[in-house]
Design an enzyme around this catalytic site. Structure first.
Site, mmCIF file in Angstrom:
data_model
loop_
_atom_site.group_PDB
_atom_site.id
_atom_site.type_symbol
_atom_site.label_atom_id
_atom_site.label_comp_id
_atom_site.label_asym_id
_atom_site.label_seq_id
_atom_site.Cartn_x
_atom_site.Cartn_y
_atom_site.Cartn_z
ATOM 1 N N HIS A 169 -18.430 -9.867 16.658
ATOM 2 C CA HIS A 169 -17.567 -9.161 15.709
ATOM 3 C C HIS A 169 -16.950 -10.189 14.770
ATOM 4 O O HIS A 169 -17.074 -11.384 14.974
ATOM 5 C CB HIS A 169 -16.419 -8.472 16.463
ATOM 6 C CG HIS A 169 -16.822 -7.304 17.303
ATOM 7 N ND1 HIS A 169 -16.494 -6.023 16.984
ATOM 8 C CD2 HIS A 169 -17.526 -7.229 18.459
ATOM 9 C CE1 HIS A 169 -16.971 -5.200 17.910
ATOM 10 N NE2 HIS A 169 -17.605 -5.908 18.819
ATOM 11 N N SER A 170 -16.229 -9.680 13.762
ATOM 12 C CA SER A 170 -15.355 -10.555 12.986
ATOM 13 C C SER A 170 -14.128 -9.744 12.611
ATOM 14 O O SER A 170 -14.212 -8.516 12.556
ATOM 15 C CB SER A 170 -16.066 -11.077 11.733
ATOM 16 O OG SER A 170 -16.121 -10.081 10.722
ATOM 17 N N TYR A 179 -5.519 -7.092 21.137
ATOM 18 C CA TYR A 179 -4.799 -5.829 21.294
ATOM 19 C C TYR A 179 -5.540 -4.959 22.293
ATOM 20 O O TYR A 179 -6.683 -5.223 22.647
ATOM 21 C CB TYR A 179 -4.648 -5.091 19.957
ATOM 22 C CG TYR A 179 -5.893 -5.029 19.099
ATOM 23 C CD1 TYR A 179 -7.017 -4.313 19.505
ATOM 24 C CD2 TYR A 179 -5.931 -5.691 17.868
ATOM 25 C CE1 TYR A 179 -8.147 -4.259 18.714
ATOM 26 C CE2 TYR A 179 -7.071 -5.641 17.066
ATOM 27 C CZ TYR A 179 -8.167 -4.918 17.500
ATOM 28 O OH TYR A 179 -9.290 -4.867 16.714
ATOM 29 N N GLU A 214 -14.865 -12.901 18.050
ATOM 30 C CA GLU A 214 -14.382 -12.582 16.700
ATOM 31 C C GLU A 214 -14.648 -13.827 15.859
ATOM 32 O O GLU A 214 -13.974 -14.847 16.002
ATOM 33 C CB GLU A 214 -12.890 -12.238 16.712
ATOM 34 C CG GLU A 214 -12.538 -10.992 17.521
ATOM 35 C CD GLU A 214 -12.911 -9.679 16.840
ATOM 36 O OE1 GLU A 214 -13.362 -9.715 15.679
ATOM 37 O OE2 GLU A 214 -12.766 -8.616 17.477
HETATM 38 ZN ZN LIG Z 1 -15.437 -5.452 15.232
#
Ligand SMILES: [Zn+2]
Length: 427
Positions: A292-293, A346, A369
């Site tokens: 993801h980022s 989160y 991320e």
């Molecule tokens: Zn994502």
């Protein structure tokens, strides 16, 4: 290149409502003159609205008269989009069929053509298959890289990687493609698939990705419209069936984190589940990585609650090992934080990494991320920074691979030294 003066530019406004009445007030702007990039669903959550030059004066006045504060977070939206377009498009035209590049962002059909090319050029080690179809009928392609070829019955410890589940996070598929490229086309890496099998899904949300390249660059969800729901799209990374809707997910289809009407309601998440169920007993997945980022985090379960898993010490230390490898190879000053998802970032439920660990016993399960580099706005890391990101991230993936080999092939890995880091994060 045509330059827009700031006066004539589309601007992006951020407004954070402090009352329900303010949320309602903002909703009146829902018409063709205003483009909502992000919308508040509760007090304190920001709304981002793109406004055309001719509407800016009245829009600002209306907000001010109502007593709402606003911030202009992008002064020149076209400038950003156009710059990206130019940077991506010019180089793309040079890309031959079946080729790969890390100097521009590739279209979905270019990514798929590259995978098919590898399947044909390296049939002894590469197997390309579809694990299912997206809502709009696109294949979700999986590439297997193994010295045993397509023979699943000779399965070794396996590494499973996916990218692109959130389609606007454009830097994620290149990381998967670069890993594939390095394994298959760089013969000095041949040792990496002798004892360990690799399964990689470079684009898990093909409809969404296509949509980001044609209509809305900031689309995050899939493109299926839940029957009876007001808005299109489910957040696929809230739709997996381990503690679904346990927090950090929405039942409102207009939300960016809409979890869908039930677990695995979406064809894309079903495809992953069905594939895993069909091969699950044959595969021995030791490591799961989902890209993801952005934010420079390496995150491990749990995501749905702020308690740690039974093997959090190992998860943490392996995460740190990957982070150190990335940082040692970084040309862009990346610095990763390693933590559990819920504590470090989160709470979110229905995510792939919790499901892999909780439902399938994949004990080493991570979300990366990736960096945002010099992005002028969310997720828009410039094309010239693809290569530094994919290179450094591959160093992290390789560090994790080495641990898998040491632990499950050679039995030489050392147990975690101590658990002080983990305990500290719970203070
Ligand atoms: Zn994502």
């Amino acid at each position: 290149m045509q330059r827009f003066s700031l006066k004539d530019s589309y601007k992006l406004y951020e407004i954070t409502p402090q009352t329900d009445a303010e949320i309602q007030f903002l909703q009146q702007f829902h018409n063709e003159d205003f483009d909502f990039w992000r919308e508040s669903h509760f007090v304190g959550e920001a709304t981002d609205i793109m406004v055309a030059p001719e509407n800016q004066y009245n829009f600002e006045n209306e907000l001010t008269n109502y007593g709402l504060n606003y911030k202009i977070i992008v002064e020149d939206v076209e400038g950003i989009l156009q710059q990206q377009e130019i940077e991506n498009g010019m180089k793309r035209s040079l890309l031959g069929h079946g080729s790969v590049t890390f100097r521009s962002y590739m279209l979905l059909n270019e990514q798929y053509a590259y995978l098919q090319h590898l399947g044909q050029a390296y049939p002894d080690i590469v197997t390309v298959s579809s694990i299912g179809r997206s809502h709009e009928g696109r294949d979700i392609l999986l590439i297997k890289i193994s010295s045993s070829g397509s023979n699943t019955y000779l399965s070794k410890p396996a590494i499973l990687i996916d990218a692109g589940i959130h389609c606007r996070e454009w830097i994620a598929p290149p990381v998967a493609l670069y890993t594939i490229h390095q394994l298959v086309e760089n013969s000095s890496n041949a040792a990496l698939y002798q004892n360990v099998d690799w399964y990689i899904i470079p684009n898990l949300n093909p409809d969404g990705y296509e949509y980001t390249t044609t209509v809305n660059r900031l689309w995050r969800k899939n493109r299926r419209h839940t029957v009876g729901a007001p808005c299109v799209g489910t957040d696929l990374n809230r739709n997996f069936g381990y503690c679904w809707m346990c927090g950090g997910a929405s039942s409102n289809s207009c939300s960016e984190t809409y979890a869908g009407p039930e677990p695995f309601s979406e064809p894309e998440s079903q495809a992953v589940r069905n594939w895993l169920l069909s091969v699950g007993l044959l595969l021995d997945i030791k490591l799961y990585l989902s890209f993801h980022s952005f934010g420079e985090y390496i995150l491990y379960p749990w995501s749905y609650q702020q308690t740690l898993t039974d093997n959090a010490d190992v998860l943490h230390q392996l995460g740190v090992r990957a982070a150190e490898a990335i940082e040692a190879n970084s040309d862009i000053g990346s610095h990763y934080e390693v933590n559990s998802s819920a504590i470090g970032l989160y709470i979110a439920s229905g995510v792939t990494s919790d499901w892999m660990k909780g439902s399938h016993g994949v004990n080493l399960s991570y979300i990366f991320e990736l960096p945002n580099g010099d992005a002028p706005f969310w997720f828009m890391i410039p094309a010239r920074q693809i290569l530094p990101v994919v290179r450094e991230t591959f160093a992290g993936i390789r560090a994790m691979f080495e641990y898998i080999e040491e632990t499950f092939v050679y039995g030489t890995a050392l147990p975690p030294e101590n658990d002080f880091i983990i305990r500290r994060t719970l203070d």
